[in-house]
Design an enzyme around this catalytic site. Structure first.
Site, short mmCIF file in Angstrom:
data_model
loop_
_atom_site.label_atom_id
_atom_site.label_comp_id
_atom_site.label_asym_id
_atom_site.label_seq_id
_atom_site.Cartn_x
_atom_site.Cartn_y
_atom_site.Cartn_z
N ASP A 34 0.77 -1.36 -0.06
CA ASP A 34 -0.02 0.16 0.00
C ASP A 34 0.83 1.36 0.02
O ASP A 34 0.51 2.20 -0.81
CB ASP A 34 -1.24 0.19 1.11
CG ASP A 34 -0.71 0.05 2.53
OD1 ASP A 34 0.83 -0.35 2.70
OD2 ASP A 34 -1.25 0.16 3.26
N ALA A 121 -2.31 -8.40 16.91
CA ALA A 121 -2.08 -9.66 16.67
C ALA A 121 -2.30 -9.44 14.83
O ALA A 121 -2.13 -10.42 14.08
CB ALA A 121 -3.32 -10.24 16.73
N GLY A 122 -1.97 -8.21 14.55
CA GLY A 122 -2.02 -7.81 13.00
C GLY A 122 -3.31 -7.81 12.42
O GLY A 122 -3.49 -7.99 11.01
N LEU A 123 -4.33 -7.74 13.12
CA LEU A 123 -5.68 -7.53 12.70
C LEU A 123 -6.19 -6.40 12.80
O LEU A 123 -7.40 -6.25 12.36
CB LEU A 123 -6.27 -8.66 13.60
CG LEU A 123 -5.93 -10.25 13.56
CD1 LEU A 123 -6.65 -11.05 14.32
CD2 LEU A 123 -5.83 -10.70 11.81
N SER A 126 -6.09 -1.18 15.90
CA SER A 126 -6.12 0.31 15.93
C SER A 126 -6.80 0.93 14.70
O SER A 126 -7.37 1.95 15.07
CB SER A 126 -4.17 0.75 15.87
OG SER A 126 -4.14 0.37 14.32
N ASP A 170 -5.35 -0.39 6.07
CA ASP A 170 -6.11 -0.90 7.09
C ASP A 170 -7.48 -0.16 7.61
O ASP A 170 -8.48 -0.65 7.86
CB ASP A 170 -5.30 -0.93 8.38
CG ASP A 170 -4.14 -1.73 8.37
OD1 ASP A 170 -3.89 -2.54 7.69
OD2 ASP A 170 -2.99 -1.76 9.08
N TYR A 222 9.80 -2.54 9.77
CA TYR A 222 8.81 -1.82 9.05
C TYR A 222 9.32 -0.68 8.33
O TYR A 222 9.31 -0.42 7.13
CB TYR A 222 7.44 -1.53 9.65
CG TYR A 222 6.31 -1.11 8.86
CD1 TYR A 222 5.63 -1.91 8.02
CD2 TYR A 222 6.01 0.43 8.82
CE1 TYR A 222 4.51 -1.47 7.36
CE2 TYR A 222 4.84 0.66 7.94
CZ TYR A 222 4.17 0.09 7.15
OH TYR A 222 3.47 0.40 6.46
P1 ADP Z 1 -3.01 -3.96 15.70
O1 ADP Z 1 -3.77 -2.89 15.17
O2 ADP Z 1 -2.33 -4.79 14.54
O3 ADP Z 1 -4.01 -4.53 16.34
P2 ADP Z 1 -1.52 -1.85 16.84
O4 ADP Z 1 -0.32 -1.76 17.81
O5 ADP Z 1 -1.29 -0.95 15.53
O6 ADP Z 1 -1.86 -3.35 16.77
O7 ADP Z 1 -2.57 -1.29 17.60
C1 ADP Z 1 -2.93 -1.50 19.08
C2 ADP Z 1 -3.17 -0.53 19.97
O8 ADP Z 1 -4.39 0.06 19.65
C3 ADP Z 1 -3.13 -0.90 21.51
O9 ADP Z 1 -2.13 -1.05 22.12
C4 ADP Z 1 -4.21 0.38 22.01
O10 ADP Z 1 -3.33 1.39 22.33
C5 ADP Z 1 -5.06 0.61 20.60
N1 ADP Z 1 -6.13 -0.19 21.01
C6 ADP Z 1 -6.87 -1.12 20.35
N2 ADP Z 1 -7.90 -1.76 20.57
C7 ADP Z 1 -7.99 -0.88 21.87
C8 ADP Z 1 -9.21 -1.16 22.77
N3 ADP Z 1 -10.13 -1.86 22.77
N4 ADP Z 1 -9.01 -0.23 23.81
C9 ADP Z 1 -8.18 0.75 23.89
N5 ADP Z 1 -7.28 0.62 23.02
C10 ADP Z 1 -7.02 -0.07 21.98
MG MG Z 2 -2.35 -1.42 14.00
#
Ligand code: ADP
Ligand code: MG
Length: 381
Positions: A34, A121-123, A126, A170, A222
């Site tokens: 992307d 988990a890469g899903l 965020s 994403d 990355y």
């Molecule tokens: P991914 O997007 O792959 O799951 P990231 O590191 O990009 O991993 O994003 C994860 C971050 O997003 C978490 O560390 C947190 O800061 C935020 N986040 C995701 N879900 C929640 C949630 N349910 N409540 C609060 N923060 C969240």
């Molecule tokens: Mg993310």
């Protein structure tokens, strides 16, 4: 959904104005493409981030997550500063900031959220969080923004406010995916095409295998791969690697200075071609034919781009040996999740083989679930 509204009531003592949901995603094919203006093909997961939100007239922004220990985070919507390290709250706060930066009159809000998207988990937990916040604020502040524009603003929040240099896939997946379809996105002009992806009709399943490991290496790597791609483009005299046609790849590789840059270029150019091959296979109704393209994509991420890891390789090797049609790591790599395309009748065998392989290797059991192409971001009530 209703628990999130109930959580809002309990926390803030009044009714939210509405409830919104946005999904996590897996990428079927098109990894590390992307930001090179290439092609990607994600699908939305049934797992969602859900927010209950009420508009506030006083500019105060209150943020709370049911999934995080800690108090309500209180900020002022007109005094948000990028890279201020607000922890998880930076994701929703960043969206408010990005909307305001783009000239939209967004003021205060009370936000309570809960998510079933596994984090890290890469899903794309965020992106789900950003997109659901953006959608709720669009509706509450009646902003004239399309799903694609919300995705772009959510990406800007993550890039410039949180400080994570992610591409556009994403957020676009979370905002724009459609149930029963994969999303073909051209990251150069952001044109989107929905492609039917009815696995049950073909007797197939797509499994997500979360290795539950995340190697610390990931973030720096990355950025390094991005730099490698940019250097490749510069050495080839093109704006981005998207400009390198697959037919020119062999010549292009001879012009490059280092094995690392060659690996980046080889991966991206081949991966863009793989997305187009998968699109053609799906259009022709040959869903089984997608399997080997996934496995080929994994080899490219492992050997050319070098962003896989032992656990992800173990998933792919084990699944394919146990009869899967194909498998590959998905997302940024260095841990996180892999996907496995498998005959319905063979899914149990693959799951068992994975459990045994991980146990034999002394690893914690991976988490498996089925990826059913689910709806993108939406208002629930
Ligand atoms: P991914 O997007 O792959 O799951 P990231 O590191 O990009 O991993 O994003 C994860 C971050 O997003 C978490 O560390 C947190 O800061 C935020 N986040 C995701 N879900 C929640 C949630 N349910 N409540 C609060 N923060 C969240
Ligand atoms: Mg993310």
């Amino acid at each position: 959904m209703s628990e999130v509204a109930a959580g809002f009531r309990e926390l803030y003592g009044y009714e939210p104005d509405g409830v919104w949901a946005a999904p996590g995603r897996v990428n079927l094919i098109g990894e590390y493409t992307d930001f090179n203006e290439g092609f990607v093909m994600p699908l939305a997961l049934p797992h969602t981030a859900v927010v209950a939100v009420a508009r506030r007239a006083d500019g105060v922004l209150r943020l709370h997550s049911a999934d995080i220990e800690g108090p309500v985070v209180e900020l002022r919507s007109d005094a948000l500063a990028p890279l201020s390290g607000a922890g998880w709250a930076a994701y929703p706060a960043g969206v408010v900031w990005a909307l305001r930066e783009a000239g939209h009159a967004v003021g205060g809000a009370d936000v309570h959220l809960a998510s079933t998207v596994p984090t890290g988990a890469g899903l794309s937990s965020s992106a789900a969080l950003e997109v659901v916040t953006a959608l709720a604020l669009r509706d509450l502040y009646e902003l004239p923004l399309s799903a694609g524009e919300l995705a772009a603003l959510a990406q800007r929040a993550e890039n410039a406010f949180v400080g994570v240099p992610c591409g556009i896939m994403d957020q676009t997946a979370s905002a724009c995916c459609v149930e029963g379809q994969v999303l073909h996105l051209d990251a150069r002009d952001l044109s989107r095409r929905q492609i039917p992806f009815d696995l049950p009709a073909h007797g197939l399943r797509l499994l997500v295998v979360d290795t539950r490991v995340q190697h610390a290496l990931g973030d720096g790597a990355y950025a390094e791969r991005r730099a490698g791609c940019e250097r490749g483009a510069r050495e080839l005299g093109v704006r981005t690697l998207r400009e390198v046609p697959h037919a020119r790849l062999a010549d292009a590789l001879r012009e490059l200075s280092s094995p690392v840059v060659r690996g980046c270029v080889r991966h991206v150019v081949n991966e863009n071609a793989r997305v187009e091959r998968v699109a053609a296979l799906l259009a022709a109704g040959d869903v089984r034919g997608v399997g080997p393209v996934l496995t080929e994509g994994h080899a490219s991420l492992r050997d050319d781009l070098r962003v896989s890891c032992a656990e992800l390789d173990l998933v792919v090797e084990t699944a394919v040996s146990a009869g899967a049609l194909g498998a590959r790591m998905t997302g940024g790599g260095f841990g996180g999740s892999a996907i496995v395309l498998v005959e319905e009748a063979g899914a149990d065998r693959v799951a068992k083989a994975l459990a045994v392989a991980f146990e034999t290797a002394g690893l914690a059991a991976p988490r498996l679930f089925e990826a059913t192409p689910s709806p993108g971001a939406r208002r629930m009530r």
